[in-house]
Write an enzyme that holds these catalytic residues in place. Structure first.
Site, PDB file in Angstrom:
ATOM      1  N   SER A 129       0.747  -1.345   0.057  1.00  9.21           N
ATOM      2  CA  SER A 129      -0.130   0.002  -0.036  1.00  9.21           C
ATOM      3  C   SER A 129       0.985   1.355   0.084  1.00  9.21           C
ATOM      4  O   SER A 129       1.692   1.212   0.590  1.00  9.21           O
ATOM      5  CB  SER A 129      -0.763   0.146   1.299  1.00  9.21           C
ATOM      6  OG  SER A 129      -1.800   1.267   1.267  1.00  9.21           O
ATOM      7  N   LYS A 183      -4.482  -6.798   3.500  1.00 10.42           N
ATOM      8  CA  LYS A 183      -4.526  -5.571   2.475  1.00 10.42           C
ATOM      9  C   LYS A 183      -5.724  -5.493   2.144  1.00 10.42           C
ATOM     10  O   LYS A 183      -6.390  -4.380   1.926  1.00 10.42           O
ATOM     11  CB  LYS A 183      -3.490  -5.970   1.205  1.00 10.42           C
ATOM     12  CG  LYS A 183      -3.859  -4.677   0.222  1.00 10.42           C
ATOM     13  CD  LYS A 183      -2.913  -3.399   0.667  1.00 10.42           C
ATOM     14  CE  LYS A 183      -3.335  -2.310  -0.024  1.00 10.42           C
ATOM     15  NZ  LYS A 183      -3.691  -2.422  -1.648  1.00 10.42           N
ATOM     16  N   HIS A 186      -7.482  -3.679   4.785  1.00 15.36           N
ATOM     17  CA  HIS A 186      -6.932  -2.166   4.844  1.00 15.36           C
ATOM     18  C   HIS A 186      -7.579  -1.332   3.826  1.00 15.36           C
ATOM     19  O   HIS A 186      -7.968  -0.277   4.294  1.00 15.36           O
ATOM     20  CB  HIS A 186      -5.295  -2.279   4.503  1.00 15.36           C
ATOM     21  CG  HIS A 186      -4.815  -1.133   3.986  1.00 15.36           C
ATOM     22  ND1 HIS A 186      -5.177  -0.182   2.655  1.00 15.36           N
ATOM     23  CD2 HIS A 186      -4.070  -0.081   4.404  1.00 15.36           C
ATOM     24  CE1 HIS A 186      -4.512   0.796   2.597  1.00 15.36           C
ATOM     25  NE2 HIS A 186      -3.689   0.942   3.510  1.00 15.36           N
ATOM     26  N   ASN A 187      -8.100  -1.932   2.632  1.00 20.49           N
ATOM     27  CA  ASN A 187      -8.831  -0.960   1.626  1.00 20.49           C
ATOM     28  C   ASN A 187     -10.106  -0.815   2.099  1.00 20.49           C
ATOM     29  O   ASN A 187     -10.812  -0.008   1.714  1.00 20.49           O
ATOM     30  CB  ASN A 187      -8.545  -1.910  -0.022  1.00 20.49           C
ATOM     31  CG  ASN A 187      -7.408  -1.583  -0.386  1.00 20.49           C
ATOM     32  OD1 ASN A 187      -6.247  -1.278   0.392  1.00 20.49           O
ATOM     33  ND2 ASN A 187      -7.477  -1.705  -1.676  1.00 20.49           N
ATOM     34  N   GLU A 190     -10.025   1.849   4.270  1.00 25.34           N
ATOM     35  CA  GLU A 190      -9.768   3.105   3.492  1.00 25.34           C
ATOM     36  C   GLU A 190     -11.069   3.459   2.842  1.00 25.34           C
ATOM     37  O   GLU A 190     -11.389   4.831   2.884  1.00 25.34           O
ATOM     38  CB  GLU A 190      -8.503   2.591   2.389  1.00 25.34           C
ATOM     39  CG  GLU A 190      -8.468   3.565   1.381  1.00 25.34           C
ATOM     40  CD  GLU A 190      -7.433   2.861   0.198  1.00 25.34           C
ATOM     41  OE1 GLU A 190      -6.639   2.309   0.287  1.00 25.34           O
ATOM     42  OE2 GLU A 190      -7.985   2.723  -1.263  1.00 25.34           O
TER      43      GLU A 190
HETATM   44  C1  6PG Z   1      -3.237   1.219  -1.750  1.00 24.97           C
HETATM   45  C2  6PG Z   1      -4.831   1.517  -2.377  1.00 24.97           C
HETATM   46  C3  6PG Z   1      -4.462   0.921  -3.733  1.00 24.97           C
HETATM   47  C4  6PG Z   1      -5.488   1.402  -4.821  1.00 24.97           C
HETATM   48  C5  6PG Z   1      -7.121   0.934  -4.316  1.00 24.97           C
HETATM   49  C6  6PG Z   1      -8.262   1.646  -4.938  1.00 24.97           C
HETATM   50  O1  6PG Z   1      -3.301   0.787  -0.459  1.00 24.97           O
HETATM   51  O2  6PG Z   1      -2.174   1.744  -2.090  1.00 24.97           O
HETATM   52  O3  6PG Z   1      -5.611   0.836  -1.638  1.00 24.97           O
HETATM   53  O4  6PG Z   1      -4.709  -0.760  -3.441  1.00 24.97           O
HETATM   54  O5  6PG Z   1      -5.732   2.555  -4.876  1.00 24.97           O
HETATM   55  O6  6PG Z   1      -7.096  -0.409  -4.717  1.00 24.97           O
HETATM   56  O7  6PG Z   1      -9.061   1.140  -4.618  1.00 24.97           O
HETATM   57  P1  6PG Z   1     -10.480   1.551  -5.244  1.00 24.97           P
HETATM   58  O8  6PG Z   1     -10.221   1.813  -6.910  1.00 24.97           O
HETATM   59  O9  6PG Z   1     -11.398   0.234  -5.309  1.00 24.97           O
HETATM   60  O10 6PG Z   1     -10.843   2.669  -4.677  1.00 24.97           O
END
Ligand code: 6PG
Length: 472
Positions: A129, A183, A186-187, A190
């Site tokens: 990430s 991960k 984590h998302n 996010e």
């Molecule tokens: C990270 C981000 C990366 C990516 C996401 C965006 O941790 O660096 O999470 O993995 O930017 O996949 O996800 P979406 O396109 O689903 O918003």
């Protein structure tokens, strides 16, 4: 013949940046991509001290790596990973390691571990990430799987990862596909935090009537204090970005339809699958879905016009309350995601070290924030904490901010601003902290119409009642 320490398959922005980061740290690395141009450009972009080589033939690429080969895949999740594996595995030898650094679904990783394992090859799922910049300068890295393979990679991972207090933001996340799972969660977190920030923005913009310069100031102040985090920091900057087509701020020209690549949805699906309540993450996923009905929303907004939103009496106090509400709802979103990791660890036998998870999320990743320091302290005291809300120090923070979350959610409700994330964070908190929920009634109803049985408060066992219809 010169042999390289590492290999990278996939030289898109993320792959190339991660490769340069590895090379910057003194490891030699070869890169492969099906796109010849990307292969050719690789060495041009490197500095003179880096030992990097772009190789356009997969056979030559594999042959150029030292044994055991350590090959990182940075290709889109899904079919592209299988396609690479199909082509590369026949070229590999016993003990070689393939590391998937993309956002792969954990079940796919399980399948690939078994498949490559049957050929005496190691396959690891590793979350990375930090976006493009993080990959180049120091991401948070979440590897999991085979320990023997992990031990071989550890020095490199520690060298390239972000550092907080001189400690690398990478650690072993557990067995099997734990790296991908961590991960994924984590998302999910996010998604929730981004949703909450967008709601705070909406309240400040349409409630307190702040303009972009004022929003910049608010987020700047928030980022300078206890809310310091990557997502607050980039939000601050977004409010100052001017458009290149018009002389307006760019933020006001962006269509309000969110995209998504799927990791948030997987997190919600997983939580449903293994029985963990993560409503703020769920709502963040579904809010993105709802945002896509732009045309219908325009139609509905005309059919159901809203009253003008009354400006709060005391703007400074309102901003403070929205900030505290955002802080607490963010904390609750982390709590939900971490609770999912606790359950998944049991369910899938991952043995995820929660303390290390929050430790390596403190730097490099998209959800890094100073708040994680407090979680790290909590898990240091009790590594088996089932929910971060049960920690006494966290409880003190929650008690201090809960009034603001209630006031802010109430403002959203009464003024017709959709505050789905804030409201679900509050609703989750209220349900989680209620000793006796009204679910006794649901159990009675289930037993009434379907003889589904219920348990009692006063005695052990399973009961069924012949419920009487009063109007019989
Ligand atoms: C990270 C981000 C990366 C990516 C996401 C965006 O941790 O660096 O999470 O993995 O930017 O996949 O996800 P979406 O396109 O689903 O918003």
């Amino acid at each position: 013949m010169e042999r390289y320490n590492y290999g990278m398959v996939g030289l898109g922005v993320m792959g190339r940046n991660l490769l340069y980061n590895i090379a910057d740290n003194g490891f030699s690395i070869a890169g492969f991509d099906l796109d010849e141009e990307k292969v050719n450009e690789l060495e041009e972009g490197a500095t003179s001290t880096m030992k990097v080589k772009g190789i356009g033939s997969l056979e030559d690429f594999v042959a150029a790596l030292e044994s055991p080969r350590k090959i990182i895949l940075m290709v889109p999740a899904g079919k592209p990973v299988d396609a690479v594996l199909e082509n590369i595995t026949p070229l590999l030898s016993k003990g070689d390691i393939v590391i998937d650094a993309g956002n792969s679904y954990f079940e796919d990783t399980n399948r690939r571990i078994a498949d490559l394992g049957s050929k005496n090859l190691h396959f690891m799922g590793m979350g990375v990430s930090g976006g493009e910049k993080g990959a180049r300068t120091g991401p948070s890295i979440m590897p999991g799987g085979d320990l023997e393979a992990f031990n071989l990679l550890q020095p490199m991972l520690e060298a390239i990862a972000a550092k907080v207090d001189n400690e690398a933001c990478t650690a072993y996340m557990g067995k099997g596909s734990a790296g991908n799972y961590v991960k994924m969660v984590h998302n999910g977190i996010e998604y929730a935090i981004m949703q909450l920030i967008s709601e705070a923005y909406d309240l400040l913009k349409r409630g307190a009537k702040l303009n972009n310069d004022q929003l910049y100031e608010v987020f700047r102040e928030w980022n300078n204090g206890e809310m310091n985090s990557f997502l607050i920091e980039i939000t601050r900057d977004i409010f100052q970005q001017k458009d290149t087509f018009t002389d307006q701020y760019l933020i006001d020209q962006i269509l309000d339809k969110a995209g998504a690549k799927g990791t948030g949805k997987w997190t919600s699906e997983q939580a449903m699958e293994i029985g963990v309540s993560i409503p703020t993450i769920d709502i963040a996923v579904t809010s993105r879905i709802l945002s896509a009905y732009k045309e219908e929303r325009v139609q509905a907004s005309q059919l159901y016009p809203k009253a003008e939103i009354a400006t709060p009496e005391n703007t400074d106090q309102f901003i403070k309350e929205v900030g505290d509400a955002l802080y607490l709802a963010t904390l609750i979103s982390y709590a939900q995601g971490l609770a999912l990791l606790v359950k998944a660890s049991e369910e899938y036998n991952f043995e995820i070290p929660l303390k290390d998870v929050v430790k390596i999320w403190r730097g490099g990743c998209i959800i890094r924030s100073v708040l994680l320091e407090k979680f790290y302290t909590a898990y240091t005291k009790d590594p088996n904490l089932s929910n971060i809300l049960l920690d006494a120090d966290i409880a003190a923070i929650v008690k201090e901010k809960i009034g603001s979350l209630r006031k802010t959610a109430a403002f959203a409700v009464s003024s017709g601003v959709s505050g789905l994330g804030l409201q679900t964070a509050l609703g989750y908190f209220d349900a989680y902290t209620t000793e006796y929920l009204p679910i006794n009634l649901i159990q009675a109803q289930r037993d009434y119409f379907g003889a589904h049985t219920y348990q009692r408060l006063d005695r052990e066992g399973v009961f069924h009642t012949s419920w009487q219809s009063v109007n019989q």
